[in-house]
Design an enzyme around this catalytic site. Structure first.
Site, PDB file in Angstrom:
ATOM      1  N   LYS A  86      41.128  72.247  44.188  1.00  0.00           N
ATOM      2  CA  LYS A  86      39.771  73.102  44.464  1.00  0.00           C
ATOM      3  C   LYS A  86      40.050  74.422  43.304  1.00  0.00           C
ATOM      4  O   LYS A  86      39.121  74.906  42.762  1.00  0.00           O
ATOM      5  CB  LYS A  86      39.692  73.457  45.848  1.00  0.00           C
ATOM      6  CG  LYS A  86      39.260  72.203  46.603  1.00  0.00           C
ATOM      7  CD  LYS A  86      39.152  72.609  48.210  1.00  0.00           C
ATOM      8  CE  LYS A  86      38.880  71.241  49.000  1.00  0.00           C
ATOM      9  NZ  LYS A  86      39.117  71.564  50.371  1.00  0.00           N
TER      10      LYS A  86
ATOM     11  N   GLY B  36      33.550  68.826  56.312  1.00  0.00           N
ATOM     12  CA  GLY B  36      32.730  68.097  57.398  1.00  0.00           C
ATOM     13  C   GLY B  36      31.540  67.272  56.827  1.00  0.00           C
ATOM     14  O   GLY B  36      31.244  67.666  55.770  1.00  0.00           O
TER      15      GLY B  36
ATOM     16  N   VAL C  52      34.227  71.751  46.200  1.00  0.00           N
ATOM     17  CA  VAL C  52      34.907  72.893  46.553  1.00  0.00           C
ATOM     18  C   VAL C  52      34.102  73.538  47.605  1.00  0.00           C
ATOM     19  O   VAL C  52      32.932  73.977  47.681  1.00  0.00           O
ATOM     20  CB  VAL C  52      35.297  74.106  45.291  1.00  0.00           C
ATOM     21  CG1 VAL C  52      35.981  75.225  45.755  1.00  0.00           C
ATOM     22  CG2 VAL C  52      35.911  73.229  44.186  1.00  0.00           C
TER      23      VAL C  52
ATOM     24  N   GLU D 113      28.961  70.704  43.338  1.00  0.00           N
ATOM     25  CA  GLU D 113      28.796  71.645  44.155  1.00  0.00           C
ATOM     26  C   GLU D 113      29.896  71.291  45.739  1.00  0.00           C
ATOM     27  O   GLU D 113      30.532  72.166  46.220  1.00  0.00           O
ATOM     28  CB  GLU D 113      27.554  71.925  44.650  1.00  0.00           C
ATOM     29  CG  GLU D 113      27.460  73.027  45.691  1.00  0.00           C
ATOM     30  CD  GLU D 113      27.745  74.445  45.175  1.00  0.00           C
ATOM     31  OE1 GLU D 113      27.089  74.732  44.392  1.00  0.00           O
ATOM     32  OE2 GLU D 113      28.846  74.733  45.665  1.00  0.00           O
TER      33      GLU D 113
ATOM     34  N   GLY E  33      33.199  72.820  50.662  1.00  0.00           N
ATOM     35  CA  GLY E  33      32.502  71.649  51.226  1.00  0.00           C
ATOM     36  C   GLY E  33      30.819  72.360  51.274  1.00  0.00           C
ATOM     37  O   GLY E  33      30.428  72.219  50.189  1.00  0.00           O
TER      38      GLY E  33
ATOM     39  N   ASP F 205      45.373  69.915  48.435  1.00  0.00           N
ATOM     40  CA  ASP F 205      44.118  69.921  48.214  1.00  0.00           C
ATOM     41  C   ASP F 205      43.585  71.350  47.662  1.00  0.00           C
ATOM     42  O   ASP F 205      42.660  71.280  46.896  1.00  0.00           O
ATOM     43  CB  ASP F 205      43.505  69.664  49.601  1.00  0.00           C
ATOM     44  CG  ASP F 205      42.208  69.833  49.980  1.00  0.00           C
ATOM     45  OD1 ASP F 205      41.484  68.959  49.518  1.00  0.00           O
ATOM     46  OD2 ASP F 205      41.685  70.946  50.507  1.00  0.00           O
TER      47      ASP F 205
HETATM   48  N1  HSE Z   1      41.189  68.314  53.951  1.00  0.00           N
HETATM   49  C1  HSE Z   1      40.040  69.140  53.444  1.00  0.00           C
HETATM   50  C2  HSE Z   1      39.987  70.483  54.415  1.00  0.00           C
HETATM   51  C3  HSE Z   1      38.692  68.670  53.554  1.00  0.00           C
HETATM   52  O1  HSE Z   1      40.823  70.603  55.387  1.00  0.00           O
HETATM   53  O2  HSE Z   1      39.637  71.516  53.765  1.00  0.00           O
HETATM   54  C4  HSE Z   1      37.767  69.221  52.585  1.00  0.00           C
HETATM   55  O3  HSE Z   1      38.094  68.833  51.337  1.00  0.00           O
END
Ligand code: HSE
Length: 401
Positions: A200, A298, A127, A124, A129, A196
């Site tokens: 996701k 976070g 993707v 979970e 957070g 990133d």
């Molecule tokens: N570097 C990522 C962001 C952190 O800025 O969303 C969470 O995956």
């Protein structure tokens, strides 16, 4: 009592320990049994830390302990997380992870191994957070044929774009400020180049179609070429610019996935998602749009999602939680076949040529010296690229309706 090990005592790992400690009562009630952290795996020592005596350095201690039923993998990266996860699952221990890179790269294999060993591989936190998005796709939207997912899946780039919009600032200076404030990594490449978000959307796309969408196949464009002038034009036509991660299935069955900056208008559900926040819009054929919004990164939000998986695993010890993600690779249709409108900037000398090549252009009136800008009619990327080359443009941004 269910004993848990945490692998990796960094930001998310220490958050997992904090969430389990702070919300002990809630978590134990919802798990149906008490959750106890038995080990924390890390190479470092943590003198003075309240969990100092749980820190171990040898993964074998965890893997060989029959009492450990659930492992939180918060190490990140492929090595050694892949090996540790595989061995844990083969030993029948469920693994809950925030590691999007590992999930995007080895997801179907690890899910299969988990199911063969009557345990679970849950992700979970990989993707969005703390935003619940994997569970809604797996459990809640099971009556739907999901035909499109559109997300703002990277907080760093959303923070930078929001700030550029608000302050009329350039990309480089905004990135520098974001780094100084700790909102962007010292090496920001994975975020600003869209890598990133690409991992996701690969995960979400795979869950959408039940097969494997390889992140390497996804067209990915970052935000490094977006300028303050782009926002001047966006404002002039009531739009903003967002880095969107999108996957969608056309009526003819073509399946697309991509990450790129898009211009979106005020009526778009993602228009108001600003700063470090993430949001995912899921379109189902019966439900229509549903949207999931919150903190995409976070320590505590991400840890909260990992622990929600721990609770799920605790409720399903010895049982498999269904997840449809087969190893068969999806053949994505090239984005050059996708149709849309485009925002285009050309130098003033190219105005008449542009109007001749792009027959039905809607001109944007904005005060940018030496330039002429317009929005094209709908066309495929292939058609657009040909016309853009013929004209000689400064830049273009795709429009998401
Ligand atoms: N570097 C990522 C962001 C952190 O800025 O969303 C969470 O995956």
């Amino acid at each position: 009592m269910i004993q848990v090990a945490v692998m990796g005592y960094g930001t998310v790992g220490s958050g997992v320990v904090e969430v389990i400690e702070k919300n002990k009562e809630e978590i134990n009630k919802k798990s149906g049994e008490d959750i106890e952290i038995k080990y924390i795996l890390d190479l470092r020592e943590f003198p003075g830390d309240p969990y100092e005596n749980k820190v171990v350095h040898d993964v074998e201690q965890i893997l060989n302990d029959q009492d450990v039923k659930i492992i939180c993998e918060t190490m990140g990266g492929i090595k050694p997380a892949y090996d540790f996860t595989k061995r844990a699952l083969l030993a029948g221990k469920s693994v809950c992870t925030s590691n999007k890179e590992l999930v995007a790269t080895h997801g179907p294999e690890l899910i299969r191994i988990a199911h063969e060993n009557k345990c679970n591989y849950l992700f979970e936190a990989s993707v969005g957070g703390g935003i619940p998005i994997i569970r809604p796709l797996n459990y809640s939207l099971t009556a739907e044929k999901v035909d499109a997912i559109t997300g703002i899946l990277n907080g760093t780039t959303n923070y930078i774009l929001s700030k550029m919009e608000k302050e009329g600032a350039g990309f480089e200076e905004t990135l520098k400020e974001a780094q100084e404030k700790g909102y962007a990594e010292r090496n920001p490449e994975a975020d600003v180049e869209g890598y990133d978000a690409c991992r996701k959307i690969a995960i979400l796309s795979s869950l959408m179609c039940g097969k494997n969408v390889k992140y390497q196949d996804i067209y990915t464009e970052g935000i490094t070429k977006i300028t303050e002038a782009d926002f001047v034009y966006a404002h002039a036509c009531g739009k903003t610019i967002k880095l969107l991660a999108r996957s969608w299935e056309d009526k003819d069955g073509s399946f697309y996935a991509m990450v790129a900056p898009f211009m979106i208008s005020k009526t778009h559900p993602l228009f108001m998602v600003n700063g470090v926040f993430n949001a995912v819009c899921v379109h189902g054929n019966m439900l229509g749009d549903s949207m999931y919004y919150g903190r995409g990164a976070g320590k505590l939000p991400t840890a909260s999602a990992v622990v929600s998986d721990v609770v799920d695993c605790a409720r399903h010890i010895g049982k498999v939680i269904m997840c449809f993600w087969d190893a068969e690779d999806v053949a994505l249709t090239g984005i050059e076949e996708a149709k849309r409108r485009f925002f285009v900037r050309v130098s003033t000398e190219k105005e008449s040529k542009a109007l001749q090549v792009f027959e039905q252009a809607s001109v944007i009136e904005a005060d940018v010296p030496g330039e002429f800008a317009f929005i094209t009619e709908e066309m495929t990327e292939k058609e657009f690229n040909k016309k853009a080359e013929e004209t000689g443009i400064i830049s273009r941004i795709r429009i998401e309706e």
